[in-house]
Design a protein around this motif. Structure first.
Motif, PDB file in Angstrom:
ATOM      1  N   HIS A   3      25.055  47.223  27.788  1.00 42.11           N
ATOM      2  CA  HIS A   3      25.657  47.345  29.105  1.00 42.11           C
ATOM      3  C   HIS A   3      26.569  48.565  29.149  1.00 42.11           C
ATOM      4  O   HIS A   3      27.496  48.686  28.355  1.00 42.11           O
ATOM      5  CB  HIS A   3      26.447  46.065  29.397  1.00 42.11           C
ATOM      6  CG  HIS A   3      26.851  45.935  30.812  1.00 42.11           C
ATOM      7  ND1 HIS A   3      27.941  46.577  31.329  1.00 42.11           N
ATOM      8  CD2 HIS A   3      26.290  45.255  31.822  1.00 42.11           C
ATOM      9  CE1 HIS A   3      28.051  46.275  32.609  1.00 42.11           C
ATOM     10  NE2 HIS A   3      27.066  45.482  32.925  1.00 42.11           N
ATOM     11  N   ALA A   5      28.938  49.444  31.067  1.00 36.67           N
ATOM     12  CA  ALA A   5      30.334  49.214  31.415  1.00 36.67           C
ATOM     13  C   ALA A   5      31.106  48.515  30.293  1.00 36.67           C
ATOM     14  O   ALA A   5      32.306  48.337  30.389  1.00 36.67           O
ATOM     15  CB  ALA A   5      30.424  48.380  32.692  1.00 36.67           C
ATOM     16  N   SER A   6      30.423  48.107  29.227  1.00 40.10           N
ATOM     17  CA  SER A   6      31.117  47.408  28.147  1.00 40.10           C
ATOM     18  C   SER A   6      31.807  48.403  27.221  1.00 40.10           C
ATOM     19  O   SER A   6      31.437  49.568  27.148  1.00 40.10           O
ATOM     20  CB  SER A   6      30.138  46.548  27.349  1.00 40.10           C
ATOM     21  OG  SER A   6      29.242  47.363  26.632  1.00 40.10           O
ATOM     22  N   ARG A   7      32.827  47.901  26.508  1.00 35.41           N
ATOM     23  CA  ARG A   7      33.591  48.751  25.587  1.00 35.41           C
ATOM     24  C   ARG A   7      33.915  47.933  24.350  1.00 35.41           C
ATOM     25  O   ARG A   7      34.479  46.850  24.444  1.00 35.41           O
ATOM     26  CB  ARG A   7      34.857  49.233  26.264  1.00 35.41           C
ATOM     27  CG  ARG A   7      35.639  50.259  25.474  1.00 35.41           C
ATOM     28  CD  ARG A   7      36.524  51.055  26.432  1.00 35.41           C
ATOM     29  NE  ARG A   7      37.222  52.112  25.760  1.00 35.41           N
ATOM     30  CZ  ARG A   7      36.704  53.306  25.468  1.00 35.41           C
ATOM     31  NH1 ARG A   7      35.464  53.579  25.792  1.00 35.41           N
ATOM     32  NH2 ARG A   7      37.420  54.229  24.857  1.00 35.41           N
ATOM     33  N   THR A  53      42.906  41.155  29.672  1.00 31.60           N
ATOM     34  CA  THR A  53      41.856  42.165  29.859  1.00 31.60           C
ATOM     35  C   THR A  53      40.787  42.104  28.767  1.00 31.60           C
ATOM     36  O   THR A  53      39.754  42.745  28.891  1.00 31.60           O
ATOM     37  CB  THR A  53      42.443  43.595  29.896  1.00 31.60           C
ATOM     38  OG1 THR A  53      42.913  43.953  28.587  1.00 31.60           O
ATOM     39  CG2 THR A  53      43.546  43.718  30.928  1.00 31.60           C
ATOM     40  N   ASP A  55      37.822  40.337  26.909  1.00 30.98           N
ATOM     41  CA  ASP A  55      36.844  39.306  27.277  1.00 30.98           C
ATOM     42  C   ASP A  55      36.386  38.456  26.105  1.00 30.98           C
ATOM     43  O   ASP A  55      36.066  37.285  26.292  1.00 30.98           O
ATOM     44  CB  ASP A  55      35.627  39.949  27.942  1.00 30.98           C
ATOM     45  CG  ASP A  55      35.961  40.582  29.280  1.00 30.98           C
ATOM     46  OD1 ASP A  55      36.917  40.138  29.937  1.00 30.98           O
ATOM     47  OD2 ASP A  55      35.261  41.544  29.668  1.00 30.98           O
ATOM     48  N   ARG A 115      27.403  42.938  24.696  1.00 29.82           N
ATOM     49  CA  ARG A 115      27.507  44.012  25.697  1.00 29.82           C
ATOM     50  C   ARG A 115      26.957  43.609  27.068  1.00 29.82           C
ATOM     51  O   ARG A 115      27.578  43.937  28.085  1.00 29.82           O
ATOM     52  CB  ARG A 115      26.837  45.293  25.197  1.00 29.82           C
ATOM     53  CG  ARG A 115      27.700  46.071  24.210  1.00 29.82           C
ATOM     54  CD  ARG A 115      27.112  47.474  23.983  1.00 29.82           C
ATOM     55  NE  ARG A 115      27.802  48.223  22.961  1.00 29.82           N
ATOM     56  CZ  ARG A 115      28.832  49.036  23.191  1.00 29.82           C
ATOM     57  NH1 ARG A 115      29.310  49.177  24.409  1.00 29.82           N
ATOM     58  NH2 ARG A 115      29.391  49.704  22.208  1.00 29.82           N
ATOM     59  N   ARG A 119      32.700  42.751  29.208  1.00 34.50           N
ATOM     60  CA  ARG A 119      33.114  44.134  29.470  1.00 34.50           C
ATOM     61  C   ARG A 119      33.967  44.672  28.318  1.00 34.50           C
ATOM     62  O   ARG A 119      33.816  45.813  27.912  1.00 34.50           O
ATOM     63  CB  ARG A 119      33.883  44.192  30.797  1.00 34.50           C
ATOM     64  CG  ARG A 119      34.183  45.581  31.302  1.00 34.50           C
ATOM     65  CD  ARG A 119      34.852  45.574  32.670  1.00 34.50           C
ATOM     66  NE  ARG A 119      35.939  44.634  32.811  1.00 34.50           N
ATOM     67  CZ  ARG A 119      37.191  44.821  32.359  1.00 34.50           C
ATOM     68  NH1 ARG A 119      37.504  45.938  31.763  1.00 34.50           N
ATOM     69  NH2 ARG A 119      38.112  43.903  32.530  1.00 34.50           N
ATOM     70  N   THR A 120      34.893  43.870  27.786  1.00 33.62           N
ATOM     71  CA  THR A 120      35.772  44.312  26.702  1.00 33.62           C
ATOM     72  C   THR A 120      35.580  43.411  25.486  1.00 33.62           C
ATOM     73  O   THR A 120      35.857  42.215  25.540  1.00 33.62           O
ATOM     74  CB  THR A 120      37.243  44.306  27.132  1.00 33.62           C
ATOM     75  OG1 THR A 120      37.582  43.017  27.625  1.00 33.62           O
ATOM     76  CG2 THR A 120      37.521  45.352  28.203  1.00 33.62           C
TER      77      THR A 120
END
Length: 191
Positions: A3, A5-7, A53, A55, A115, A119-120
């Motif tokens: 993904h 947008a995932s980190r 924040t 996840d 992912r 997101r995090t």
């Protein structure tokens, strides 16, 4: 690679000489009495908001056992109600529904399961797991909290990296406790 947008963040606290625990796994040195007058204050509201924040968490079995030990001593479970994935091939107690024991391929776990869903994603220990995350090119950033203490020997932050990993310093924060947090972005090799 999962993904977009995932980190994936690797975060650990370490002594100034680069150890995340003593050789026997103890982290009794995490509480220090230093004071840096010009440092930032970690306000409880900020910490609480920041933790919201994140996840999910990923950790190795020794880090999980340390967390279980803290909880048994009355310090609580540090990871709240967030999904926590424990990388292990051993039979360990599963103390809450949010904990999953995982013994498969790390890249498959991160890219195939985490992912697309989270997101995090925070890797919070240990040194073998963090090094493997970097070797496989899974990490996007490294957050290194350095405590004002030298312990001489112990378990290193990263266990046996097999190559250089280029990083970009993105942020430095010094705290009143004497702790310094460094945030690095992992540099991807040019295609």
């Amino acid at each position: 690679m999962g993904h977009p947008a995932s980190r994936v963040t690797i975060h650990m606290a370490a002594s100034l000489d680069g150890f995340v625990a003593r050789k026997d796994g103890r982290v009794d040195w995490l509480e220090t009495s230093d004071e840096f007058a010009g440092g930032a204050t970690l306000e409880p509201g900020f910490v609480e908001a920041f933790l919201k924040t994140i996840d999910c968490y990923v950790m190795g079995s020794r880090t999980y056992e340390t967390a279980l030990g803290f909880e048994a001593k009355g310090f609580g479970w540090s990871y709240g109600d967030k999904p926590t994935f424990v990388l292990t091939s051993r039979a360990l107690p599963r103390i809450r529904d949010t904990v999953e024991l995982y013994s498969g391929d790390l890249a498959q776990l991160v890219n195939g399961r985490l992912r697309p869903t989270f997101r995090t994603i925070w890797f919070v220990g240990g040194s073998v797991v963090s090094a493997e995350c970097l070797r496989l090119g899974l990490a996007d950033e490294v957050r290194y909290s350095i405590l004002p203490v030298l312990i001489g020997e112990g378990i290193p932050f990263f266990e046996k990296l097999d190559r250089d990993i280029a990083l970009h310093l993105a942020e430095v924060t010094a705290y009143k406790s004497g702790m310094v947090e460094l945030r690095y972005e992992v540099q991807r090799p040019s295609p």
